[in-house]
Write an enzyme that holds these catalytic residues in place. Sequence first.
Site, short mmCIF file in Angstrom:
data_model
loop_
_atom_site.label_atom_id
_atom_site.label_comp_id
_atom_site.label_asym_id
_atom_site.label_seq_id
_atom_site.Cartn_x
_atom_site.Cartn_y
_atom_site.Cartn_z
N SER A 1 0.85 -1.19 0.00
CA SER A 1 0.00 0.00 0.00
C SER A 1 0.89 1.24 0.00
O SER A 1 2.05 1.16 -0.41
CB SER A 1 -0.94 -0.03 1.21
OG SER A 1 -1.93 0.97 1.09
N ASN A 2 0.36 2.35 0.44
CA ASN A 2 1.14 3.60 0.50
C ASN A 2 0.66 4.44 1.67
O ASN A 2 -0.25 4.03 2.40
CB ASN A 2 1.02 4.35 -0.83
CG ASN A 2 -0.42 4.67 -1.16
OD1 ASN A 2 -1.08 5.42 -0.46
ND2 ASN A 2 -0.95 4.05 -2.22
N ARG A 3 1.24 5.62 1.84
CA ARG A 3 1.02 6.42 3.05
C ARG A 3 -0.24 7.28 3.02
O ARG A 3 -0.46 8.07 3.94
CB ARG A 3 2.22 7.33 3.29
CG ARG A 3 3.48 6.57 3.68
CD ARG A 3 4.66 7.54 3.77
NE ARG A 3 4.37 8.67 4.62
CZ ARG A 3 4.98 9.87 4.52
NH1 ARG A 3 5.88 10.05 3.60
NH2 ARG A 3 4.67 10.84 5.35
#
Length: 213
Positions: free
Chosen positions: A21-23
């Site tokens: 995923s990402n932030r």
Amino acid sequence: MNILVTAGPTREFMDPVRYLSNRSSGKMGYAVARQALARGHAVRLVSGPVTLPPPTGASVSRVTSAEEMLAATQEGLAWCQVLIMVAAVADWRPASISSSKLKKEGMPSMLPLERTPDILSRLAADKGSRCFVGFAAETDDAERHARAKLAAKQLDLIVMNDVSRADAGFEADTNQVSFFSADGAFQALPLMSKDEVADRIVAWVEAFPHDGL
Ligand code: CTP
């Protein structure tokens, strides 16, 4: 107007407990949904996994993966005159998903990946007279990359933010963005709250010439 907004990250699972995923916190996309509602528009929000409360008055579809976000956004396209893609869609996913938890002994040191669908590019063929707004999260050579995405994804506006700054981009309550529009116009906004940035985006969309409205 009917405004379709996407927000948050996507998660691309490799087994029942692990994902890529990402932030993204979803704060910018939720702010866009709230400001669009506050300015009197109907809002459908397609949201990746975030911990934010749903904006009052929006119809919310919750999704997890890029594939699910594509399906939900495609479904909302016929309804909307405006699409604002704020979501930070994961670009890659594990090539296969294991239905049972992978044990560390059996895990390969290299993870085979495949591309997720590019949602904006996939929807471009059905764009018609709709207004499409995208975001560009950049760390280097931001302006060149933003302009390239504006053209490649057939957008009317791209909102570029430098995510290497602590006070702008992921997780922050403030953002410093620049607008690049398809007509060649450029506008750098000062550092402001995500609500204010969202308000500017919705105001830009309202000023965009909409056929038949
Ligand atoms: N986007 C999308 N589908 C994807 C990836 C991104 O629709 N699979 C959208 C985002 O919601 C955003 C815009 O495209 O509005 C640009 O996203 P960004 O992550 O900045 O760019 P990418 O196209 O993913 O390119 P790169 O990761 O190489 O910078």
